[in-house]
Design a protein around this motif. Structure first.
Motif, mmCIF file in Angstrom:
data_model
loop_
_atom_site.group_PDB
_atom_site.id
_atom_site.type_symbol
_atom_site.label_atom_id
_atom_site.label_comp_id
_atom_site.label_asym_id
_atom_site.label_seq_id
_atom_site.Cartn_x
_atom_site.Cartn_y
_atom_site.Cartn_z
ATOM 1 N N VAL A 238 0.688 -1.083 0.029
ATOM 2 C CA VAL A 238 -0.036 0.101 0.168
ATOM 3 C C VAL A 238 1.053 1.098 0.084
ATOM 4 C CG1 VAL A 238 -1.700 1.269 1.117
ATOM 5 C CG2 VAL A 238 -1.863 -1.288 1.186
ATOM 6 N N LEU A 239 1.897 1.307 0.952
ATOM 7 C CA LEU A 239 2.729 2.341 1.127
ATOM 8 C C LEU A 239 3.501 2.805 -0.182
ATOM 9 C CD1 LEU A 239 3.858 1.884 4.672
ATOM 10 C CD2 LEU A 239 2.127 3.515 3.968
ATOM 11 N N TYR A 240 3.949 1.859 -0.895
ATOM 12 C CA TYR A 240 4.717 1.964 -2.175
ATOM 13 C C TYR A 240 4.004 1.641 -3.435
ATOM 14 C CZ TYR A 240 8.597 2.929 0.784
ATOM 15 O OH TYR A 240 9.499 3.474 1.637
ATOM 16 N N THR A 241 2.833 1.490 -3.582
ATOM 17 C CA THR A 241 1.880 1.352 -4.542
ATOM 18 C C THR A 241 2.478 0.395 -5.551
ATOM 19 O OG1 THR A 241 2.023 3.940 -4.706
ATOM 20 C CG2 THR A 241 0.668 2.634 -6.271
ATOM 21 N N ILE A 242 2.697 -0.898 -4.881
ATOM 22 C CA ILE A 242 3.250 -1.990 -5.541
ATOM 23 C C ILE A 242 1.912 -2.888 -6.267
ATOM 24 C CG2 ILE A 242 4.394 -4.242 -5.385
ATOM 25 C CD1 ILE A 242 6.037 -2.860 -3.068
ATOM 26 N N PRO A 243 1.682 -2.987 -7.445
ATOM 27 C CA PRO A 243 0.769 -3.548 -7.951
ATOM 28 C C PRO A 243 0.386 -5.023 -7.822
ATOM 29 C CG PRO A 243 2.175 -3.306 -9.724
ATOM 30 C CD PRO A 243 2.915 -2.887 -8.415
ATOM 31 N N SER A 244 1.102 -5.917 -7.499
ATOM 32 C CA SER A 244 0.683 -7.391 -7.310
ATOM 33 C C SER A 244 1.595 -8.145 -6.212
ATOM 34 C CB SER A 244 0.833 -7.991 -8.411
ATOM 35 O OG SER A 244 2.216 -8.124 -8.998
ATOM 36 N N ASP B 133 -18.170 11.199 3.744
ATOM 37 C CA ASP B 133 -18.099 11.157 2.132
ATOM 38 C C ASP B 133 -18.273 9.610 1.768
ATOM 39 O OD1 ASP B 133 -18.531 12.137 -0.266
ATOM 40 O OD2 ASP B 133 -16.858 13.546 -0.469
ATOM 41 N N GLY B 134 -18.500 9.450 0.385
ATOM 42 C CA GLY B 134 -18.087 8.412 -0.306
ATOM 43 C C GLY B 134 -17.633 8.584 -1.623
ATOM 44 N N THR B 135 -16.925 7.394 -2.160
ATOM 45 C CA THR B 135 -16.513 7.440 -3.647
ATOM 46 C C THR B 135 -16.739 6.101 -4.207
ATOM 47 O OG1 THR B 135 -14.402 8.013 -4.604
ATOM 48 C CG2 THR B 135 -14.088 6.534 -2.647
ATOM 49 N N LEU B 136 -16.660 6.003 -5.535
ATOM 50 C CA LEU B 136 -16.878 5.046 -6.604
ATOM 51 C C LEU B 136 -15.526 4.190 -6.671
ATOM 52 C CD1 LEU B 136 -19.441 6.195 -8.968
ATOM 53 C CD2 LEU B 136 -19.952 4.786 -7.146
ATOM 54 N N LEU B 137 -15.594 3.120 -6.399
ATOM 55 C CA LEU B 137 -14.294 2.380 -6.450
ATOM 56 C C LEU B 137 -14.450 1.376 -7.727
ATOM 57 C CD1 LEU B 137 -13.693 1.101 -2.826
ATOM 58 C CD2 LEU B 137 -12.657 2.952 -3.945
ATOM 59 N N GLU B 138 -13.646 1.503 -8.821
ATOM 60 C CA GLU B 138 -13.675 0.788 -10.071
ATOM 61 C C GLU B 138 -13.403 -0.866 -9.705
ATOM 62 O OE1 GLU B 138 -12.497 0.896 -14.698
ATOM 63 O OE2 GLU B 138 -11.891 2.404 -13.294
ATOM 64 N N ALA B 139 -14.510 -1.467 -10.172
ATOM 65 C CA ALA B 139 -14.441 -2.876 -9.888
ATOM 66 C C ALA B 139 -13.342 -3.721 -10.833
ATOM 67 C CB ALA B 139 -15.552 -3.600 -10.137
ATOM 68 N N TRP B 140 -12.546 -4.799 -10.468
ATOM 69 C CA TRP B 140 -11.893 -5.618 -11.288
ATOM 70 C C TRP B 140 -12.780 -6.458 -12.281
ATOM 71 C CZ3 TRP B 140 -6.914 -5.070 -12.348
ATOM 72 C CH2 TRP B 140 -6.184 -5.834 -13.267
ATOM 73 N N ALA B 141 -13.272 -5.852 -13.385
ATOM 74 C CA ALA B 141 -14.256 -6.469 -14.131
ATOM 75 C C ALA B 141 -14.506 -5.619 -15.371
ATOM 76 C CB ALA B 141 -15.517 -7.073 -13.380
ATOM 77 N N SER B 142 -14.703 -6.268 -16.559
ATOM 78 C CA SER B 142 -14.989 -5.805 -17.782
ATOM 79 C C SER B 142 -16.310 -5.547 -18.230
ATOM 80 C CB SER B 142 -13.913 -6.336 -18.642
ATOM 81 O OG SER B 142 -14.551 -7.763 -19.272
ATOM 82 N N GLU C 152 -11.531 14.546 0.447
ATOM 83 C CA GLU C 152 -11.131 14.122 -0.547
ATOM 84 C C GLU C 152 -9.404 14.045 -0.676
ATOM 85 O OE1 GLU C 152 -13.181 13.843 -3.002
ATOM 86 O OE2 GLU C 152 -14.711 14.670 -2.039
ATOM 87 N N GLU C 153 -8.615 14.184 0.280
ATOM 88 C CA GLU C 153 -7.153 13.878 0.335
ATOM 89 C C GLU C 153 -7.480 12.542 0.768
ATOM 90 O OE1 GLU C 153 -5.473 16.030 3.320
ATOM 91 O OE2 GLU C 153 -6.032 18.184 2.260
ATOM 92 N N ILE C 154 -8.144 11.984 1.225
ATOM 93 C CA ILE C 154 -8.039 10.585 1.909
ATOM 94 C C ILE C 154 -8.336 9.649 0.774
ATOM 95 C CG2 ILE C 154 -9.098 8.653 3.287
ATOM 96 C CD1 ILE C 154 -9.782 10.980 5.321
ATOM 97 N N PHE C 155 -9.385 10.047 0.065
ATOM 98 C CA PHE C 155 -9.778 9.359 -1.410
ATOM 99 C C PHE C 155 -8.824 9.379 -2.385
ATOM 100 C CE2 PHE C 155 -14.500 10.201 0.047
ATOM 101 C CZ PHE C 155 -14.356 9.011 0.569
ATOM 102 N N GLY C 156 -8.135 10.711 -2.412
ATOM 103 C CA GLY C 156 -6.961 10.793 -3.440
ATOM 104 C C GLY C 156 -5.883 9.958 -3.296
ATOM 105 N N TRP C 157 -5.490 9.759 -1.709
ATOM 106 C CA TRP C 157 -4.269 8.960 -1.408
ATOM 107 C C TRP C 157 -4.650 7.522 -1.808
ATOM 108 C CZ3 TRP C 157 -2.802 5.065 1.769
ATOM 109 C CH2 TRP C 157 -1.399 4.929 2.047
ATOM 110 N N MET C 158 -5.494 7.234 -1.330
ATOM 111 C CA MET C 158 -5.902 5.565 -1.294
ATOM 112 C C MET C 158 -6.268 5.159 -3.070
ATOM 113 S SD MET C 158 -9.368 5.070 0.995
ATOM 114 C CE MET C 158 -8.856 4.872 2.857
ATOM 115 N N LYS C 159 -6.278 6.274 -3.895
ATOM 116 C CA LYS C 159 -6.592 5.801 -5.187
ATOM 117 C C LYS C 159 -5.447 6.007 -5.932
ATOM 118 C CE LYS C 159 -11.208 6.604 -5.785
ATOM 119 N NZ LYS C 159 -12.454 7.255 -6.577
ATOM 120 N N THR C 160 -4.350 6.774 -5.448
ATOM 121 C CA THR C 160 -3.075 7.001 -6.224
ATOM 122 C C THR C 160 -2.041 6.385 -5.568
ATOM 123 O OG1 THR C 160 -2.685 9.081 -4.868
ATOM 124 C CG2 THR C 160 -3.899 9.323 -7.045
ATOM 125 N N VAL C 161 -1.801 6.595 -4.274
ATOM 126 C CA VAL C 161 -0.679 5.670 -3.414
ATOM 127 C C VAL C 161 -1.157 4.308 -3.097
ATOM 128 C CG1 VAL C 161 0.615 5.632 -1.535
ATOM 129 C CG2 VAL C 161 0.250 7.891 -2.474
#
Length: 353
Positions: A59-65, A135-144, A306-315
């Protein structure tokens, strides 16, 4: 042969030192839960403390897998030091790591860890108990979109014409209307079609909701829900009911200027400091609320969520979810909230030092 001391490779002022100290304190309180996760017989497994520290690095270093995480652990001395591996110690096989990660999911360790971080913040008097934002935000699912099929009895094939393409065929949905009432993703049944605003494209999403305290912008509670009905209002009232005391205030944007939310807050004896929505309608709050000095303060503070959501989605890597199913996504969302709080606590300590 000389033994390499990894402590000498980590800078004295590195933020991971402070984070690791806090994490180690929290993990001591989790020992009883960790011991119940593992059998006394069988093959040795990955120590849960190391497993959780490794997931925190993702999470801290945005490692994708997790496969990429194992690669980092092979050559990154900083990561080895943080996790607790010696310089010459073998790194786990990725399949073993994934299997052990499932144990943390089953034991709800993310929630336990989050509560530990929150208790640490409270002990340092960093969290307000009277003023909140939601507040709430939409999280894009892992599905096409190709995974969306009609909800219909077996044998009724009306999911659009499929062309050649093997395991990834072309699908023509031209002329077909797809809604949450008639269609569902076969690979992520918990995801729902939703859009961020008018004119935006619809995506398969889940709903991430956060309750923030206004003093330092720390996460008080977090929860993931299905995108159904008034999901954000329901989540907000549930989070407030579990965490906010009577006579508290809660800031929110125009979406929460509804009869259900305002009356729900007042039933909990919480003052709703929501932004007024006066476009072609009347706001559910009036001058008796907006003229109070605290209303303007709440409206300024609530924007920090919004800083929380921004951090969660980018970092934190939540821009596109890597887990499927509401339970797994909720685990990751709560764990990311704990990681965000850790970073905030360390930053606040450095600012006030």
């Amino acid at each position: 042969m000389a033994t390499i001391n990894l402590e000498t490779f980590v800078a004295e002022n590195h933020k991971l030192r402070e984070i690791r100290t806090i994490v180690n304190t929290i993990l001591v309180d989790c020992q009883a839960e960790f011991e119940s996760m593992y059998s006394d017989i069988g093959r040795p497994s990955i120590p849960p403390e190391q497993l959780l520290r490794a997931l925190l690095l993702m999470v801290l270093y945005t490692i994708p897998s997790e496969r990429r995480l194992m690669e980092h652990l092979r050559y990154n001395l900083l990561f080895r030091w943080f996790v607790g591996l010696n310089a010459d110690e073998a790194v786990w096989d990725v399949t073993v790591f994934t299997k052990n990660r499932e144990r943390l999911l089953e034991a709800e360790i993310a929630r336990l860890f989050f509560e530990g971080v929150k208790s640490h913040a409270k002990a340092r008097r960093l969290m307000s108990e009277d003023h909140f934002s939601v507040d709430g935000t939409l999280l894009e699912a892992w599905a096409s979109f190709k995974s969306i099929q009609p909800i219909s009895p077996k044998g009724d094939d009306s999911g659009g014409s499929r062309r050649s393409g093997g395991s990834n065929p072309d699908v023509d949905f031209k002329g077909e209307t797809r809604t949450n009432e008639t269609h569902r993703s076969v690979t992520e049944p918990d995801a729902r079609l939703a859009r961020k605003g008018k004119g935006k494209e619809a995506k398969l999403c889940l709903s991430g909701n956060v309750l923030m305290e206004n003093r330092n912008g720390l996460v008080v509670d977090a929860e993931v829900l299905l995108v159904e009905g008034n999901h954000e209002t329901e989540a907000a009232l549930a989070l407030l009911s579990d965490n906010a005391a009577k006579n508290s205030t809660v800031g929110a944007d125009k979406l929460y200027d509804t009869t259900e939310f305002v009356n729900g807050c007042r039933a909990l004896e919480i003052t709703p400091h929501v932004a007024q929505n006066n476009k072609n309608r009347s706001s559910r709050i009036d001058g008796r609320t907006t003229r109070q000095p605290g209303y303007e303060v709440s409206q300024n503070k609530r924007k920090r969520i919004e800083e929380i959501f921004g951090w969660m989605k980018t970092v934190g890597g939540l821009r596109k979810l890597r887990y499927r199913g509401k339970r797994r996504v909720n685990w990751l969302f709560v764990f990311c909230s704990a990681a965000f709080n850790l970073v905030r606590i360390v930053n606040i300590a450095r600012q006030t030092a």
